[in-house]
Design an enzyme around this catalytic site. Structure first.
Site, PDB file in Angstrom:
ATOM      1  N   GLU A  60      -3.311  -4.520  -2.953  1.00  0.00           N
ATOM      2  CA  GLU A  60      -3.946  -5.413  -3.911  1.00  0.00           C
ATOM      3  C   GLU A  60      -3.957  -4.807  -5.313  1.00  0.00           C
ATOM      4  O   GLU A  60      -3.649  -5.475  -6.300  1.00  0.00           O
ATOM      5  CB  GLU A  60      -5.389  -5.735  -3.470  1.00  0.00           C
ATOM      6  CG  GLU A  60      -5.471  -6.498  -2.176  1.00  0.00           C
ATOM      7  CD  GLU A  60      -5.428  -5.621  -0.924  1.00  0.00           C
ATOM      8  OE1 GLU A  60      -5.736  -6.143   0.151  1.00  0.00           O
ATOM      9  OE2 GLU A  60      -5.080  -4.423  -1.004  1.00  0.00           O
TER      10      GLU A  60
ATOM     11  N   GLU B  53       0.240   5.350   0.658  1.00  0.00           N
ATOM     12  CA  GLU B  53      -0.682   6.416   1.040  1.00  0.00           C
ATOM     13  C   GLU B  53      -0.243   7.748   0.455  1.00  0.00           C
ATOM     14  O   GLU B  53       0.929   7.962   0.155  1.00  0.00           O
ATOM     15  CB  GLU B  53      -0.769   6.521   2.560  1.00  0.00           C
ATOM     16  CG  GLU B  53      -1.440   5.334   3.184  1.00  0.00           C
ATOM     17  CD  GLU B  53      -1.573   5.436   4.683  1.00  0.00           C
ATOM     18  OE1 GLU B  53      -2.304   4.607   5.244  1.00  0.00           O
ATOM     19  OE2 GLU B  53      -0.962   6.320   5.318  1.00  0.00           O
TER      20      GLU B  53
ATOM     21  N   CYS C 160      -3.966   0.800  -2.761  1.00  0.00           N
ATOM     22  CA  CYS C 160      -3.911  -0.366  -1.885  1.00  0.00           C
ATOM     23  C   CYS C 160      -2.942  -1.391  -2.477  1.00  0.00           C
ATOM     24  O   CYS C 160      -2.648  -1.381  -3.675  1.00  0.00           O
ATOM     25  CB  CYS C 160      -5.293  -0.965  -1.666  1.00  0.00           C
ATOM     26  SG  CYS C 160      -6.062  -1.667  -3.119  1.00  0.00           S
TER      27      CYS C 160
ATOM     28  N   ASN D 266       0.834  -1.192   0.000  1.00  0.00           N
ATOM     29  CA  ASN D 266       0.000   0.000   0.000  1.00  0.00           C
ATOM     30  C   ASN D 266       0.877   1.253   0.000  1.00  0.00           C
ATOM     31  O   ASN D 266       1.975   1.271   0.535  1.00  0.00           O
ATOM     32  CB  ASN D 266      -0.993   0.005   1.172  1.00  0.00           C
ATOM     33  CG  ASN D 266      -0.357  -0.027   2.542  1.00  0.00           C
ATOM     34  OD1 ASN D 266       0.694  -0.632   2.752  1.00  0.00           O
ATOM     35  ND2 ASN D 266      -1.005   0.604   3.500  1.00  0.00           N
TER      36      ASN D 266
ATOM     37  N   CYS E 255      -8.453  -5.725   0.312  1.00  0.00           N
ATOM     38  CA  CYS E 255      -9.090  -4.404   0.214  1.00  0.00           C
ATOM     39  C   CYS E 255     -10.408  -4.520  -0.547  1.00  0.00           C
ATOM     40  O   CYS E 255     -10.507  -5.235  -1.533  1.00  0.00           O
ATOM     41  CB  CYS E 255      -8.124  -3.471  -0.525  1.00  0.00           C
ATOM     42  SG  CYS E 255      -8.821  -1.885  -0.925  1.00  0.00           S
TER      43      CYS E 255
END
Length: 90
Positions: free
Chosen positions: A57, A46, A55, A44, A88
């Site tokens: 995934e 941010e 994310c 992930n 997610c």
């Protein structure tokens, strides 16, 4: 099948520290096995412009699709929690 789990775990673990989650402090890594038998990883990432992050995934799936594979055979999600973490929702 057990061999896949071991490979997925070791691959997810190898990239876990690369997760960038300075706001939530919730690091996630993913390792997935594509139908083409290749393993793809992601973490992930941010962004201060929440929710514009990515994310783990999506990162792994993006690599898989870029490689020409569009089907996931198995997925392993790793997070720094005591309980299992689901993929997610995004």
């Amino acid at each position: 099948m057990e061999q896949n789990k071991g490979l997925l775990f070791s691959n997810a673990k190898s990239v876990f520290s690369n997760a960038y989650a300075p706001y939530s402090k919730f690091n996630v890594s993913v390792s997935l096995l594509g139908k083409n038998t290749s393993i793809y990883t992601g973490v992930n990432v941010e962004n201060s412009a929440f929710p514009q992050g990515m994310c783990a995934e999506a990162a792994a799936i993006g690599k898989m699709v870029t490689d020409g594979c569009t089907e996931i055979y198995e997925i392993l999600v790793m997070a720094d929690t005591k309980t299992p973490t689901t993929p997610c929702g995004g």
